[in-house]
Design a protein around this motif. Sequence first.
Motif, short mmCIF file in Angstrom:
data_model
loop_
_atom_site.label_atom_id
_atom_site.label_comp_id
_atom_site.label_asym_id
_atom_site.label_seq_id
_atom_site.Cartn_x
_atom_site.Cartn_y
_atom_site.Cartn_z
N UNK A 1 26.54 46.47 49.12
CA UNK A 1 25.52 46.14 48.00
C UNK A 1 26.03 45.04 47.27
N UNK A 2 27.24 44.96 47.06
CA UNK A 2 27.81 43.99 45.99
C UNK A 2 28.97 43.13 46.67
N UNK A 3 29.25 41.86 45.84
CA UNK A 3 30.31 40.84 46.13
C UNK A 3 31.23 40.94 45.09
N UNK A 4 32.54 40.46 45.44
CA UNK A 4 33.56 40.19 44.45
C UNK A 4 33.85 41.23 43.81
N UNK A 5 34.05 42.43 44.14
CA UNK A 5 34.29 43.50 43.46
C UNK A 5 35.68 43.69 42.89
N UNK A 6 35.75 44.00 41.88
CA UNK A 6 36.98 44.29 41.15
C UNK A 6 36.96 45.64 40.34
N UNK A 7 37.58 46.51 40.52
CA UNK A 7 37.45 47.97 39.68
C UNK A 7 38.71 48.04 38.87
N UNK A 8 38.54 47.61 37.66
CA UNK A 8 39.66 47.91 36.54
C UNK A 8 39.79 49.08 35.78
N UNK A 9 41.08 49.31 35.54
CA UNK A 9 41.23 50.31 34.36
C UNK A 9 41.66 49.65 33.08
N UNK A 10 40.84 49.69 31.97
CA UNK A 10 40.99 48.98 30.81
C UNK A 10 41.21 50.00 29.86
#
Length: 134
Positions: A73-82
């Motif tokens: 369902x999504x584009x340009x995914x980035x999963x970040x640990x912040x």
Amino acid sequence: LAGAGNLGPVHDALLEETMPCKQALEAAEHFGISQVVLETDSSQLKDAITSSSRDLSIGGGLFTDIRSLLQDSFNCINVCKIPRSCNSSAHELASLGMSWDPGQFCLWTDPLPDFVTRWTARDLAEPESHIIRP
């Protein structure tokens, strides 16, 4: 979009992080948002979402559901640990939700309430040098 709520009792802290993550992605999908950056201060949640390492755990179904949502369902995914200090608005919203009755949720759309805008602006003013990229 922004939201808050009270899940009531959950099995563990990882599920407490995972369930709102899935709800947020479902809300974003419902409103036609197609590009997201998923930020979490939980390294366990990031690992569970970006790999199959926890698929056999209690929350395994939620982790696979989130990965499917992200892929389908999504584009340009980035999963970040912040660090938590860079996303204090999420913790402010969580504190707000915890003051409500179990099962009570609220989702805000544009225009967001002033308090959400202030909390988010404060996070955006933090130096990005604190962000830990995957």
